[in-house]
Design a protein around this motif. Structure first.
Motif, PDB file in Angstrom:
ATOM      1  N   GLY A 223       0.830  -1.204   0.000  1.00  0.00           N
ATOM      2  CA  GLY A 223       0.000   0.000   0.000  1.00  0.00           C
ATOM      3  C   GLY A 223       0.864   1.254   0.000  1.00  0.00           C
ATOM      4  N   ALA A 224       0.748   2.069  -1.033  1.00  0.00           N
ATOM      5  CA  ALA A 224       1.604   3.249  -1.180  1.00  0.00           C
ATOM      6  C   ALA A 224       0.787   4.523  -0.993  1.00  0.00           C
ATOM      7  CB  ALA A 224       2.272   3.258  -2.544  1.00  0.00           C
ATOM      8  N   GLU A 225       1.338   5.443  -0.212  1.00  0.00           N
ATOM      9  CA  GLU A 225       0.734   6.766  -0.045  1.00  0.00           C
ATOM     10  C   GLU A 225       1.819   7.809  -0.288  1.00  0.00           C
ATOM     11  OE1 GLU A 225      -1.551   9.606   3.250  1.00  0.00           O
ATOM     12  OE2 GLU A 225      -0.989   7.539   3.758  1.00  0.00           O
ATOM     13  N   VAL A 226       1.517   8.773  -1.149  1.00  0.00           N
ATOM     14  CA  VAL A 226       2.472   9.833  -1.485  1.00  0.00           C
ATOM     15  C   VAL A 226       1.883  11.177  -1.092  1.00  0.00           C
ATOM     16  CG1 VAL A 226       3.767  10.973  -3.324  1.00  0.00           C
ATOM     17  CG2 VAL A 226       3.441   8.493  -3.387  1.00  0.00           C
ATOM     18  N   ARG A 227       2.618  11.930  -0.285  1.00  0.00           N
ATOM     19  CA  ARG A 227       2.204  13.273   0.125  1.00  0.00           C
ATOM     20  C   ARG A 227       3.238  14.269  -0.396  1.00  0.00           C
ATOM     21  NH1 ARG A 227       1.060  11.934   6.543  1.00  0.00           N
ATOM     22  NH2 ARG A 227      -0.583  10.348   6.213  1.00  0.00           N
ATOM     23  N   GLU A 228       2.863  14.975  -1.437  1.00  0.00           N
ATOM     24  CA  GLU A 228       3.799  15.912  -2.062  1.00  0.00           C
ATOM     25  C   GLU A 228       3.649  17.299  -1.436  1.00  0.00           C
ATOM     26  OE1 GLU A 228       4.122  15.805  -6.343  1.00  0.00           O
ATOM     27  OE2 GLU A 228       3.039  13.891  -6.387  1.00  0.00           O
ATOM     28  N   GLY A 229       4.738  17.783  -0.845  1.00  0.00           N
ATOM     29  CA  GLY A 229       4.716  19.111  -0.239  1.00  0.00           C
ATOM     30  C   GLY A 229       5.815  20.004  -0.765  1.00  0.00           C
ATOM     31  N   HIS A 230       6.462  19.577  -1.862  1.00  0.00           N
ATOM     32  CA  HIS A 230       7.542  20.376  -2.427  1.00  0.00           C
ATOM     33  C   HIS A 230       7.049  21.122  -3.655  1.00  0.00           C
ATOM     34  CE1 HIS A 230       7.609  16.838  -5.014  1.00  0.00           C
ATOM     35  NE2 HIS A 230       8.298  17.553  -5.898  1.00  0.00           N
ATOM     36  N   ALA A 231       7.755  22.157  -4.027  1.00  0.00           N
ATOM     37  CA  ALA A 231       7.416  22.955  -5.196  1.00  0.00           C
ATOM     38  C   ALA A 231       8.290  22.526  -6.357  1.00  0.00           C
ATOM     39  CB  ALA A 231       7.616  24.447  -4.904  1.00  0.00           C
ATOM     40  N   GLU A 232       7.644  22.203  -7.478  1.00  0.00           N
ATOM     41  CA  GLU A 232       8.403  21.872  -8.680  1.00  0.00           C
ATOM     42  C   GLU A 232       8.658  23.149  -9.475  1.00  0.00           C
ATOM     43  OE1 GLU A 232       9.748  19.211  -9.460  1.00  0.00           O
ATOM     44  OE2 GLU A 232       8.661  17.485  -8.658  1.00  0.00           O
ATOM     45  N   PRO A 233       9.748  23.247 -10.216  1.00  0.00           N
ATOM     46  CA  PRO A 233      10.793  22.244 -10.358  1.00  0.00           C
ATOM     47  C   PRO A 233      11.865  22.377  -9.295  1.00  0.00           C
ATOM     48  CG  PRO A 233      11.218  24.061 -11.825  1.00  0.00           C
ATOM     49  CD  PRO A 233       9.921  24.376 -11.130  1.00  0.00           C
ATOM     50  N   LEU A 234      12.518  21.263  -9.001  1.00  0.00           N
ATOM     51  CA  LEU A 234      13.614  21.289  -8.035  1.00  0.00           C
ATOM     52  C   LEU A 234      14.929  21.710  -8.672  1.00  0.00           C
ATOM     53  CD1 LEU A 234      12.913  18.040  -6.012  1.00  0.00           C
ATOM     54  CD2 LEU A 234      12.532  20.393  -5.285  1.00  0.00           C
ATOM     55  N   GLY A 235      15.018  21.600  -9.990  1.00  0.00           N
ATOM     56  CA  GLY A 235      16.261  21.964 -10.651  1.00  0.00           C
ATOM     57  C   GLY A 235      17.272  20.840 -10.573  1.00  0.00           C
ATOM     58  N   PRO A 236      18.538  21.161 -10.809  1.00  0.00           N
ATOM     59  CA  PRO A 236      19.574  20.125 -10.802  1.00  0.00           C
ATOM     60  C   PRO A 236      19.623  19.315  -9.517  1.00  0.00           C
ATOM     61  CG  PRO A 236      20.433  22.167 -11.710  1.00  0.00           C
ATOM     62  CD  PRO A 236      19.066  22.483 -11.165  1.00  0.00           C
ATOM     63  N   ALA A 237      19.214  19.923  -8.404  1.00  0.00           N
ATOM     64  CA  ALA A 237      19.247  19.208  -7.122  1.00  0.00           C
ATOM     65  C   ALA A 237      18.226  18.081  -7.056  1.00  0.00           C
ATOM     66  CB  ALA A 237      18.999  20.188  -5.972  1.00  0.00           C
ATOM     67  N   GLY A 238      17.316  18.000  -8.025  1.00  0.00           N
ATOM     68  CA  GLY A 238      16.309  16.946  -7.992  1.00  0.00           C
ATOM     69  C   GLY A 238      16.882  15.564  -8.198  1.00  0.00           C
ATOM     70  N   ALA A 239      18.078  15.452  -8.775  1.00  0.00           N
ATOM     71  CA  ALA A 239      18.660  14.140  -9.057  1.00  0.00           C
ATOM     72  C   ALA A 239      18.980  13.382  -7.777  1.00  0.00           C
ATOM     73  CB  ALA A 239      19.927  14.308  -9.903  1.00  0.00           C
ATOM     74  N   VAL A 240      19.442  14.078  -6.745  1.00  0.00           N
ATOM     75  CA  VAL A 240      19.866  13.382  -5.522  1.00  0.00           C
ATOM     76  C   VAL A 240      18.677  12.815  -4.754  1.00  0.00           C
ATOM     77  CG1 VAL A 240      21.162  13.580  -3.374  1.00  0.00           C
ATOM     78  CG2 VAL A 240      21.950  14.782  -5.414  1.00  0.00           C
ATOM     79  N   PRO A 241      17.640  13.604  -4.437  1.00  0.00           N
ATOM     80  CA  PRO A 241      16.496  12.977  -3.762  1.00  0.00           C
ATOM     81  C   PRO A 241      15.837  11.899  -4.604  1.00  0.00           C
ATOM     82  CG  PRO A 241      15.991  15.252  -4.386  1.00  0.00           C
ATOM     83  CD  PRO A 241      17.457  15.066  -4.576  1.00  0.00           C
TER      84      PRO A 241
END
Length: 690
Positions: A223-241
């Motif tokens: 059972g998967a639950e996703v709670r998105e609280g970040h603002a897109e786009p993250l930019g180049p830093a998005g690769a690490v998370p």
């Protein structure tokens, strides 16, 4: 925009109210024409009407000549701005003719000039806000188009040249020469280049990785639950998370003991936080951060993992980030800086002008100390433009109240310098009672000094108007900043959406073609000449398809055929030694649905080649209960273990979601099945960026 216009109306109404209270109701007509001219239509007849009204009030009815400032501001906003000094000169002449006093003439002239500048400044700020509001969609479209051109140039320079090298080498081989090893090497490098580019474009956003994670967990029965609280786009830093998320979800699926998994993101104060919580670990040793720990540390972040007090296992990463398109935002900040400079200059002029008016009314011996106090007030006022500076507000309050017994009633007007910062520093439910208290204090002080009721009313209303002027100018500047930020965010989102579209097409379309080219090139080198020739002929066809795919990645729309893709799948899989059965029983499909299902089939075939040891593969379509089902089954499944870095499932899930469809996977008894479902009469909607 509505709030910006309201600010202008309120400030102009405050000025008009001063004249109405003084016994000149005709100022209401001046106010109405001014609002229409500044906010509605800047035409000659409104300017002429304003000139007639102002002349009638100042020269005919004997009102304060400062009302000419309304006309001066209108002139500054028109092509006849060069005539504005004549309006100020007219005010000086009329005032001098009435009283013959230099101080009174200077006072009236200064007031006229300040009102003209204020109206001009507010008009220009409203214009700028309107331009930003109106052009936001055009900016986003332009940013997406520029990004599309950049992607096209980048890919054509690399992959386009590589395809040309492959085609040339294959044609030489078909002409009788040996196929050079360079062709196979180039095919391999092209495939790696495409995958690397797709990963780079995807890294600008965490959204696709969240989609992939949800699909992988669901396929594993978790059972998967996703709670998105970040603002897109993250930019180049998005690769690490994204890497942290892949590793954590892979571990959850690999261990196979979890029933639920919660994925949360949060973006605060320039830091993006990712938390993955599952209930499938018994000890902290069941899962430790792997290779991603070094990536997080190198990016200046922190990665932690362990059991929470409630027994659930938590992986949490916190990383600083700079939004995609931040460099492009420098232009927006320059625009705001320009608007901010206009506001700061206007505010300084207004404050200095009001200060000079107060000094003109003081005896000569008090001018120097009063000027020193007013200089401090003006400096504190300008310092309070950005943010909430309670110390500065406290200093201004003391300097507005304490000198009143020394400088007399003239100093009552300085209270307006306090009203503005109060409106800016507090919420309205707190600010307006405080402003009302300031106004009441001015009225009480005026009465205590024995001023006539008209003079007391004038000081009180002027205090309010000064506060509104300060508030209005600063709020308009902030409105411009907010609109600029919203416009930049829209442009950044458009750029990221374009990158994600390119990443999907690179992976799902071009990636398949390049993988098939590599397979056939390697196979041709091992076969006898007759069979090799057949494979090389297929390479030419695949290269042409890859070139079309490359144009699609670069932004050119292209519809795919499910029948053609099935034929290509049979050819590629047969070349790899996989027995293929194809049963297409679907009716004619809308172009959008057929293109998406064709992309699903490509990805499924690519996965059979890359990630299984299949000997049999079955491709089928059917129409059931108003939905079209595409099934791809193979007998080379290696278990339900998730793969690091998989983006195909997320891409396909996103594509199908745009048609209100879905993607499911299942594995058992050595077989792996992928099923895509889409309504026959699907209505396409925009593919989300996240």
């Amino acid at each position: 925009m509505r709030q910006a216009r309201l600010i202008v109306v309120v400030v102009l109404a405050g000025f008009a109210g001063v004249y109405v209270i003084a016994g000149f109701p005709g100022a209401l007509a001046v106010f109405g024409v001014q609002v229409a001219y500044v906010l509605w239509r800047r035409c000659g007849w409104l300017l002429t009407a304003q000139a007639a009204l102002v002349a009638g009030l100042s020269a005919g009815l004997g009102s304060s000549v400062a009302v000419i400032g309304f006309l001066g501001g209108a002139l500054l906003l028109s092509r006849w701005g060069a005539l504005t000094p004549l309006a100020g000169l007219g005010a000086a002449v009329i005032e001098h003719a009435r009283h013959g006093e230099v101080r009174a003439t200077l006072d009236a002239t200064i007031t006229t000039a300040l009102l003209s500048l204020l109206i001009y400044g507010m008009g220009r700020l409203v214009d700028r806000a309107g331009e930003l509001h109106a052009n936001r969609a055009a900016l986003a479209a332009g940013a997406a188009a520029d990004e599309r051109l950049r992607i096209a140039a980048e890919l054509n320079d690399g992959l386009g040249r590589s395809l040309a090298v492959i085609v040339e080498g294959v044609r030489r081989a078909l002409a009788g020469a040996d196929m050079p090893a360079e062709v196979v090497r180039t095919a391999r490098e092209s495939l790696a280049m495409a995958r690397e580019a797709a990963a780079g474009y995807r890294a600008m956003s965490l959204g696709p990785e969240l989609t992939t994670a949800r699909a992988l967990l669901a396929a594993a029965g978790i059972g998967a639950e996703v709670r998105e609280g970040h603002a897109e786009p993250l930019g180049p830093a998005g690769a690490v998370p994204a890497a942290v998320l892949r590793e954590a979800v892979t571990d959850v699926v690999r261990l196979g003991a979890a029933r639920t998994c919660l994925i949360e993101t949060l973006d605060t104060d320039g830091t993006v936080r990712l938390r993955i919580t599952d209930d499938g670990r018994r000890t902290a040793e069941d899962g430790r951060p792997g290779a991603t720990a070094a990536q997080v540390e190198a990016a200046g972040g922190v990665l932690s993992a362990g059991l929470a007090p409630d027994g659930r296992y938590v992986v949490e990463a916190a990383l600083p980030h700079r939004a995609a398109g931040e460099d492009e935002a420098e232009t927006g900040r320059a625009t705001y800086g320009e608007s901010y400079g206009v506001v700061l200059g206007l505010l300084a002029a207004v404050l200095v002008g009001f200060s000079v008016k107060a000094l003109l009314a003081l005896p000569a011996g008090m001018v120097a100390p009063a000027a020193a106090v007013l200089a401090v007030v003006v400096a504190m006022q300008l310092r309070s433009v950005n943010g909430r500076h309670m110390v500065a507000l406290g200093v201004m309050t003391v300097l507005a109240v304490a000198p009143v017994p020394v400088f007399g009633p003239v100093w009552l007007g300085v209270a307006g310098f306090v009203a503005g910062p109060v409106l800016l520093a507090f919420r309205w439910r707190v600010a307006w009672p405080l402003v009302a208290a300031v106004l009441a204090a001015v009225a009480v002080a005026g009465t205590a000094f024995g001023l006539p009721s008209a003079a007391t009313a004038n000081f009180t209303v002027s205090t309010l108007v000064t506060g509104l002027v300060v508030y209005g100018l600063v709020r308009l500047a902030r409105q411009v900043k907010e609109l600029q930020a919203a416009r930049e965010e829209l442009a950044r989102a458009a750029v990221v959406e374009e990158r994600l579209r390119a990443a999907r097409d690179l992976h799902d379309l071009l990636g398949h073609s390049l993988a098939a080219i590599l397979l056939k090139c390697e196979l041709a080198r091992r076969l006898d000449p007759a069979r090799a020739r057949a494979e090389l002929t297929g390479v030419i066809a695949l290269a042409e398809q890859a070139e079309a795919d490359l144009r699609s990645v670069s932004g050119e729309h292209r519809d795919l055929s499910l029948a053609s893709e099935a034929a290509s799948a049979r050819s590629v899989l047969s070349a790899a030694g996989v027995e293929v059965t194809v049963d297409l029983a679907h009716p004619p499909l809308p172009a959008e649905a057929e293109t998406v299902l064709s992309a699903v089939l490509r990805e499924a075939v690519t996965n059979v080649l890359r990630h299984s040891s299949a000997r049999h593969c079955a491709v089928s379509t059917a129409l059931e209960d108003g939905v079209v089902r595409l099934r791809v089954r193979n007998d080379g499944a290696r278990g339900a273990r998730a793969r690091h870095g998989s983006s195909g499932i997320g891409n396909l899930t996103t594509r199908l979601a745009a048609l209100d469809g879905r993607l499911t996977t299942a594995a058992g008894d050595g077989w792996f099945e992928l099923e895509a479902v889409t309504p026959l009469l699907a209505t396409p909607c925009p593919i989300p960026a996240a």
